[in-house]
Design a protein around this motif. Structure first.
Motif: not given
Length: 732
Positions: A269, A626-627
């Motif tokens: 990520r 990304p997360s």
């Protein structure tokens, strides 16, 4: 007729300590029409009037309920406390020493299917709840709330229908089982759609909800075909992989994907290049695909967290091709342009040749001829456990969908096709050995990661009983160990909640000594314990000292006269998953009367039942975060998140959130140093859902119909007794 009933009632009364007896009327094939109900009721009324009129018989017969029965017993007042019987009443036999122990393993394809749907439904419920809660926090509307509620409701109904006692047991006619499978397929696909909607909502903060761009890694193409992995295409802009951890605990583990190129990079990520292992995808026993490849890499997932990874084309210095070996074959077909290292094929291996796979914790030694496990070395302690795996079969003497009635002892699977090809794949992240018998494709995987995933051997069996030579066969996997279990005692679980002691009685036959195995079975002595975790229900037995055998599948040509009216011949290639765990006690102790799983066994089994959800998209969108990390800390090791789901009313509008926790009992005295959770933390509602605003929370009964507490303070520790379920209704 009245005289016959009178005689039967008198005989039955001799078995009772009271003057009142309970006589159930009917069975599961009765009262299926108003006409029959009326006739039964009116005929029994006539019989009762006559029986009660016979003063010389001194009998009074009346309709009543179980509550009426116990009220009459209490009125007699002979005993203050009624005797109790513990256990689960297995095995059941109705007549002529015929034991209903076959259905534990009948149609394992469907037992596996339902377990996958169950896992999907739980994961979809959690993601749907999180998406709804965070949309409220972000002051945006969860666009799919009614659609997901409808899909989850229907999936839950389909799964609930399959829990009928002639569905999960596999004891319905072929066309009825196909109908069940069709409904399970619908539930499987619906839950995946909910997961896709919720993941996309969470990763885009509710800003990009349509069209859906996330596709599941696992698919079921037809109701009668087992789950398979998609081949993920790597687009020019890169392919995003989304991984969700459905457990409220940290999870560092290896996952594997199938991709369409062997020239790629894996980025985390933070856009950091990750190392990965490149494995082959086999297109025949000895031929490797040139267009499909398996990649294995490490994911580090927080509790209930979502992390993304990027696969993009390009050379990678952190890519490690595996080493391939083949035994019992003169060929190994690997195209020269492929990156795999390879050993020369060994056509006739000798017993003296070593066949091993190992990591930093354990070493497994396998027979080079059969490819089957023989012994396990624990590198940390130096302890060696002899454990030989065999595949065998019983020949039916009268088995059917319900009944297990074998003709003598089990026989080894024949080698009329020659010795099976054995394939070995070795690399820095995982190693595996595959045995390609025509009936059983047996795989043992050892992961090289310093968490619970790397402490044990992961076993997968694909059983295919289409071959005509398997008619009236019942195939088992037998493990013979050096465990000295006294009195042929072992344990199997009851619905995944607790373990119950079983004791083999050799004098009453093989079938009478089979028991259900829902999630695990244990065989142990004063110093060692062997636990076999299972990803689906099977029948299990320990017929000789040190042995555990698990029935994998059954093909039966005849009806057993228990109501089905046919044999079981619709077998399909079926995957069964197991984890073999070997533990050594910190100190020896005497043979226990009862037992519990070790703490590590709880975590390992939970991970087996609840795999991470993996999705992907080839669309490059900067909107996807990304997360998405939800919980700040893991729940204690002994606390399981049974359920987290939104409740809805008849209009599918939000009606609160259900949270069910379970504090599990465990056995001390076993090593648990590598676990990714602890026991010391208090559990609070705010620690489970730290970012969400909880407007109200109350402990309720399991059905949520009645409150068991006043409003709870979200930062106060929850009191959950050992082995108990705690249910809460939360308003988000």
């Amino acid at each position: 007729m009245a005289n016959f009933l009178y005689q039967q009632f008198r005989k039955k009364s001799s078995l009772y300590a009271y003057n009142t007896i309970l006589v159930p009327i009917g069975d599961d094939f009765r009262y299926d029409s108003l006409h029959e109900w009326d006739e039964q009721y009116s005929n029994y009324q006539r019989l009762m009037r006559y029986l009660n009129s016979r003063k010389d018989w001194n009998i009074n017969v009346q309709f009543g309920t179980v509550a009426d029965y116990f009220s009459l017993l209490k009125r007699e007042g002979k005993k203050k406390n009624f005797p109790t019987l513990s256990g689960d009443f297995f095995p059941y036999s109705d007549q002529n020493y015929l034991y209903w122990t076959g259905y534990y393993s009948t149609r394992p394809f469907d037992k596996r299917f339902s377990r996958e749907v169950e896992s999907n439904l739980r994961t979809a419920d959690i993601l749907n709840t999180l998406a709804f809660g965070y949309c409220n926090k972000w002051n945006v509307k969860f666009a799919h709330s009614h659609e997901t509620a409808s899909l989850l409701q229907q999936a839950r109904r389909h799964l609930g229908l399959f829990l009928h006692h002639d569905a999960i047991t596999g004891t319905s006619k072929d066309y009825v089982m196909e109908n069940y499978e069709s409904k399970l397929l619908e539930a499987y696909n619906d839950t995946q759609k909910v997961m896709s909607m919720a993941l996309q909502t969470l990763l885009t903060k509710g800003q990009f909800t349509s069209p859906l761009i996330l596709s599941p890694d696992l698919i079921r193409q037809k109701f009668n075909v087992r789950t398979s992995q998609r081949t993920i295409s790597i687009s020019d802009s890169g392919t995003t992989i989304v991984v969700f951890n459905p457990l409220p605990k940290n999870r560092n583990m290896l996952i594997s994907l199938i991709v369409n190129t062997d020239t790629l990079q894996v980025l985390d990520r933070n856009m950091k290049v990750m190392s990965y292992q490149l494995n082959p995808v086999w297109i025949s026993k000895v031929s490797v695909s040139t267009s499909k490849f398996e990649i294995t890499f490490l994911v580090e997932l927080p509790p209930l967290g979502i992390h993304t990874f990027l696969l993009r084309k390009g050379a990678c210095k952190e890519m490690y091709p595996s080493l391939l070996s083949v035994y019992n074959s003169m060929e190994l077909d690997v195209a020269p342009n492929l990156k795999f290292a390879q050993n020369r094929p060994v056509y006739q291996p000798k017993q003296s040749q070593k066949l091993q796979i190992e990591n930093d914790f354990v070493l497994g030694e396998f027979d080079p001829v059969t490819g089957l496990l023989q012994k396990v070395l624990d590198k940390r302690t130096g302890n060696v456990t002899n454990i030989q795996i065999q595949f065998m079969y019983y020949i039916s003497r009268g088995s059917g969908a319900y009944i297990f009635f074998p003709k003598g002892e089990a026989n080894p699977l024949p080698n009329v096709w020659g010795q099976p090809v054995v394939r070995v794949t070795e690399g820095p992240l995982m190693s595996k050995i595959e045995v390609l018998h025509p009936i059983v494709h047996h795989t043992v995987i050892l992961y090289k990661v310093p968490t619970e995933q790397g402490q044990n051997f992961h076993i997968q069996n694909v059983v295919d009983m289409h071959a005509s030579k398997t008619k009236d066969w019942e195939i088992i996997m037998r493990m013979h160990t050096d465990v000295m279990n006294e009195n042929l005692q072992y344990f199997s679980d009851q619905n995944g909640y607790q373990l119950i002691k079983r004791r083999t009685k050799s004098e009453i036959g093989i079938a009478a000594n089979y028991f259900p195995m829902t999630t695990m079975s244990i065989i142990e002595d004063s110093s060692k314990r062997v636990t076999v975790h299972t990803g689906q229900a099977h029948g299990v037995a320990s017929l000789h000292q040190g042995e555990l055998e698990i029935m994998l599948d059954r093909q039966l040509m005849h009806d057993d006269d228990k109501g089905l009216g046919q044999g079981v011949t619709d077998n399909k290639p079926t995957l069964s998953k197991f984890i073999l765990q070997i533990e050594y006690r910190d100190k020896t102790e005497s043979e226990p009367m009862t037992t519990s799983s070790s703490l590590s066994a709880l975590i390992i089994n939970e991970a087996l039942q609840q795999p991470p959800a993996v999705f992907y998209t080839t669309i490059n969108s900067e909107v996807i975060r990304p997360s998405f990390d939800i919980a700040s800390q893991s729940l204690p090791c002994d606390i399981s998140l049974v359920s987290l789901k939104n409740l809805v009313n008849s209009d599918l509008d939000y009606d609160g959130t259900s949270l069910i926790l379970h504090r599990r009992g465990y056995k001390c005295g076993f090593n648990a140093n590598y676990l990714q959770c602890s026991l010391s933390k208090d559990v609070t509602l705010s620690s489970i859902l730290p970012d969400l605003i909880i407007n109200d929370a109350r402990e309720t009964t399991l059905t949520h119909l009645y409150n068991r507490s006043k409003a709870l303070v979200v930062k106060d520790a929850l009191n959950i007794p050992v082995m108990e379920l705690a249910t809460y209704k939360i308003i988000l």
